[in-house]
Design a protein around this motif. Structure first.
Motif, PDB file in Angstrom:
ATOM      1  N   TYR A 116      48.857  26.180   0.272  1.00 33.05           N
ATOM      2  CA  TYR A 116      48.600  24.921   0.194  1.00 33.05           C
ATOM      3  C   TYR A 116      49.878  23.841   0.532  1.00 33.05           C
ATOM      4  O   TYR A 116      49.341  22.901   0.529  1.00 33.05           O
ATOM      5  N   ASP A 117      50.849  24.493   0.388  1.00 38.37           N
ATOM      6  CA  ASP A 117      51.990  23.593   0.602  1.00 38.37           C
ATOM      7  C   ASP A 117      52.472  23.385   2.063  1.00 38.37           C
ATOM      8  O   ASP A 117      52.695  24.384   2.792  1.00 38.37           O
ATOM      9  N   GLY A 143      46.359  28.643   6.480  1.00 41.81           N
ATOM     10  CA  GLY A 143      47.538  27.868   5.718  1.00 41.81           C
ATOM     11  C   GLY A 143      47.531  26.458   6.076  1.00 41.81           C
ATOM     12  O   GLY A 143      47.103  25.951   7.246  1.00 41.81           O
ATOM     13  N   GLU A 144      47.814  25.651   4.945  1.00 43.57           N
ATOM     14  CA  GLU A 144      47.843  24.125   5.069  1.00 43.57           C
ATOM     15  C   GLU A 144      48.542  23.640   6.202  1.00 43.57           C
ATOM     16  O   GLU A 144      47.978  22.744   6.883  1.00 43.57           O
ATOM     17  N   ARG A 207      49.945  25.500  16.108  1.00 38.49           N
ATOM     18  CA  ARG A 207      51.010  24.669  15.782  1.00 38.49           C
ATOM     19  C   ARG A 207      51.150  24.534  14.148  1.00 38.49           C
ATOM     20  O   ARG A 207      50.417  24.600  13.480  1.00 38.49           O
ATOM     21  N   ARG A 208      52.381  24.341  13.799  1.00 36.91           N
ATOM     22  CA  ARG A 208      52.765  24.015  12.678  1.00 36.91           C
ATOM     23  C   ARG A 208      52.903  22.575  12.486  1.00 36.91           C
ATOM     24  O   ARG A 208      53.365  21.852  13.548  1.00 36.91           O
ATOM     25  N   LEU A 209      52.129  21.829  11.543  1.00 31.61           N
ATOM     26  CA  LEU A 209      52.204  20.488  11.241  1.00 31.61           C
ATOM     27  C   LEU A 209      53.473  19.790  10.662  1.00 31.61           C
ATOM     28  O   LEU A 209      54.286  20.795   9.770  1.00 31.61           O
TER      29      LEU A 209
ATOM     30  N   ASP B 103      36.433  39.389   5.749  1.00 36.04           N
ATOM     31  CA  ASP B 103      36.757  39.604   4.093  1.00 36.04           C
ATOM     32  C   ASP B 103      36.267  38.490   3.671  1.00 36.04           C
ATOM     33  O   ASP B 103      36.438  37.259   3.958  1.00 36.04           O
ATOM     34  N   ALA B 104      35.356  38.548   2.549  1.00 35.82           N
ATOM     35  CA  ALA B 104      35.114  37.508   1.664  1.00 35.82           C
ATOM     36  C   ALA B 104      35.449  37.577   0.215  1.00 35.82           C
ATOM     37  O   ALA B 104      35.472  38.687  -0.488  1.00 35.82           O
ATOM     38  N   ALA B 105      35.649  36.576  -0.425  1.00 40.50           N
ATOM     39  CA  ALA B 105      35.907  36.483  -2.028  1.00 40.50           C
ATOM     40  C   ALA B 105      35.152  35.290  -2.583  1.00 40.50           C
ATOM     41  O   ALA B 105      34.429  34.704  -2.090  1.00 40.50           O
ATOM     42  N   ALA B 106      35.494  35.263  -3.880  1.00 41.01           N
ATOM     43  CA  ALA B 106      34.671  34.109  -4.544  1.00 41.01           C
ATOM     44  C   ALA B 106      35.002  32.658  -3.969  1.00 41.01           C
ATOM     45  O   ALA B 106      34.111  31.958  -3.865  1.00 41.01           O
ATOM     46  N   ARG B 107      36.313  32.533  -3.674  1.00 39.30           N
ATOM     47  CA  ARG B 107      36.569  31.134  -2.888  1.00 39.30           C
ATOM     48  C   ARG B 107      37.582  31.686  -1.814  1.00 39.30           C
ATOM     49  O   ARG B 107      38.313  32.308  -1.739  1.00 39.30           O
ATOM     50  N   ALA B 108      37.782  30.610  -0.996  1.00 42.10           N
ATOM     51  CA  ALA B 108      38.607  30.503   0.149  1.00 42.10           C
ATOM     52  C   ALA B 108      39.469  29.216  -0.168  1.00 42.10           C
ATOM     53  O   ALA B 108      39.093  28.199  -0.772  1.00 42.10           O
ATOM     54  N   ARG B 109      40.886  29.590  -0.040  1.00 40.93           N
ATOM     55  CA  ARG B 109      41.818  28.422  -0.332  1.00 40.93           C
ATOM     56  C   ARG B 109      41.592  27.358   0.802  1.00 40.93           C
ATOM     57  O   ARG B 109      41.532  26.089   0.439  1.00 40.93           O
ATOM     58  N   GLU B 110      41.376  27.748   1.931  1.00 36.46           N
ATOM     59  CA  GLU B 110      40.848  26.729   3.273  1.00 36.46           C
ATOM     60  C   GLU B 110      39.508  27.217   3.568  1.00 36.46           C
ATOM     61  O   GLU B 110      39.382  28.356   3.786  1.00 36.46           O
ATOM     62  N   SER B 111      38.726  26.166   3.686  1.00 39.80           N
ATOM     63  CA  SER B 111      37.462  26.574   3.979  1.00 39.80           C
ATOM     64  C   SER B 111      37.384  27.222   5.236  1.00 39.80           C
ATOM     65  O   SER B 111      38.031  26.812   6.330  1.00 39.80           O
TER      66      SER B 111
END
Lengths: 213, 219
Positions: A116-117, A143-144, A207-209, B103-111
């Motif tokens: 998330y970082d 990745g964010e 790309r990395r933002l 792969d799927a799980a209960a949640r994705a960190r990024e949609s």
């Protein structure tokens, strides 16, 4: 006298054979089992950096040049020698020097273990870290801080990623090829090569933002 | 029974329940990720009383396959299997030279649509060159990282057990396809690795092989 010589010779030969075998076995083991990670690497905290540039990341990447390759690895020094040369390929447990392609990209792009970082984190080159991303993750922008990006618009320190490999653009050539800085494989190490990834349908742009410059 | 004695007995029962780990909460999960009840355990496999059987879907829906393979280079699948476990749901597709997973799980960190992760593995002489551990984007309901990796069962294995914190998940091999397993146990995000204990059983229920795997994210 003759009989003594007859009995001694086989014993000497057996000893020599055993000794040679032991040496050969030890040699084979030494050839790859250099525990570079155990001897030199650390798990120190990364430093947050509020300003990071593509030029800065090129400098980070160049420190890994000539330093070798390690499947699943992520630590190297800066002596321009692969100190664990000859590791068996695709074995993350040989603890050799160097990163693999995705670990190298993670460190050069100064990413976080927290997906998330978006922040930039300075990992010391002897800090053993691979990061959570595979080449495939970079290809699809997991990745964010990471996104997919049209290949025509890629500039230096953007990346080209396939399902199995990722390399960063060091420079673009006039003929449309790129100089790619990448951790390529145990027999190649980490270096800069001219590649045609941009023209390959297997590769996508990544790309990395968040660069400041 | 006198009220005071009843209260004492109730308190004792409460203590016993807590000591037993609140029974239901500590036993094997009663539902798989999709909310369905797990299939019954094989009668011959009595090795683990905390076991839960994963579901194997030999013919996944065409829509699910399409969703999974969209945008990939997989053109002519020679085999596929869907697996539904407690923490993860996976689709493994094989072609001549590679294996691909969604792969799927209960949640994705990024949609990321239906699937929170994808993985591609190369086959050399029919064997995978790496388990293709992924742990970047999938979470369970508690926000714990769910990691996925392929395991190649040893020859003669009828079932493969993956030991989790409080239960053991049982997988059934499907032909030559590697088994894509999911776990939220033993995940070390700092080292991008997963440690898991895996046991293989023969058709007669006897243990065939047991090993601790130390898997790492690699290119």
């Amino acid at each position: 006298m003759m009989s003594r010589r007859r009995t001694v010779r086989p014993a000497v030969a057996a000893f020599a054979a055993t000794f040679a075998l032991a040496l050969a076995t030890a040699g084979a083991a030494w050839a790859y089992h250099v525990d570079f990670v155990g001897a030199y690497c650390n798990y120190n905290e990364p430093q947050y950096t509020s300003y990071f540039t593509r030029d800065g990341s090129i400098a980070v990447a160049l420190r890994a040049r000539w330093e070798g390759y390690q499947w699943g690895g992520g630590c190297w020094n800066n002596n321009d020698v692969d100190d664990a040369r000859g590791d068996p390929p695709q074995d993350p447990n040989t603890r050799g020097e160097g990163g693999d392609c995705s670990g190298f990209t993670f460190k050069v792009w100064r990413e976080s273990l927290n997906v998330y970082d978006k922040g930039a984190w300075q990992w010391n080159m002897l800090r053993f870290v691979h990061g959570p991303y595979t080449a495939y993750d970079f290809k699809v922008g997991t990745g964010e801080p990471n996104v997919t990006y049209p290949k025509t618009g890629l500039i230096r320190m953007d990346a080209l990623a396939s399902s199995y490999h990722v390399g960063m653009i060091y420079a673009r050539n006039a003929d449309g090829t790129d100089q790619i800085i990448e951790a390529k494989g145990e027999s190649y190490g980490t270096n800069i090569w001219v590649r045609t990834y941009r023209g390959s349908s297997d590769y996508g742009g990544a790309r990395r933002l968040g660069w400041d410059a | 029974m006198a009220p005071r004695r009843r209260r004492r007995l109730g308190a004792a029962c409460l203590v016993a329940l807590v000591a037993a780990g609140c029974a239901g909460a500590q036993g094997p999960p009663e539902r798989l990720l999709d909310g369905s009840k797990p299939p019954p355990l094989p009668a011959k496999l009595d090795a683990a009383d905390d076991a839960v059987m994963t579901r194997l879907v030999a013919v996944p829906s065409a829509e699910r396959l399409r969703e999974c393979l969209s945008g990939t280079s997989v053109r002519a699948p020679s085999g596929y299997v869907e697996r539904i476990g407690v923490a993860g749901r996976t689709l493994t597709v094989r072609d001549a030279s590679s294996v691909f997973a969604c792969d799927a799980a209960a949640r994705a960190r990024e949609s990321a649509g239906t699937w929170c992760a994808r993985a591609a593995g190369r086959l050399r002489r029919g064997r995978l060159d790496d388990p293709r551990l992924t742990l970047a984007n999938c979470e369970d309901r508690d926000g714990r990282t769910v990691a996925f990796a392929w395991i190649e069962p040893p020859r003669g294995a009828r079932w493969v057990a993956v030991h989790q914190d409080s239960y053991t998940e049982i997988y059934e091999p499907a032909g030559v396809l590697p088994i894509r397993v999911a776990t939220a146990t033993g995940v070390d995000v700092e080292r991008s690795s997963v440690r898991m204990t895996v046991t293989a059983y023969r058709a007669d229920g006897d243990e065939l092989d047991k090993r601790e795997l130390d898997l790492r994210v690699a290119s």
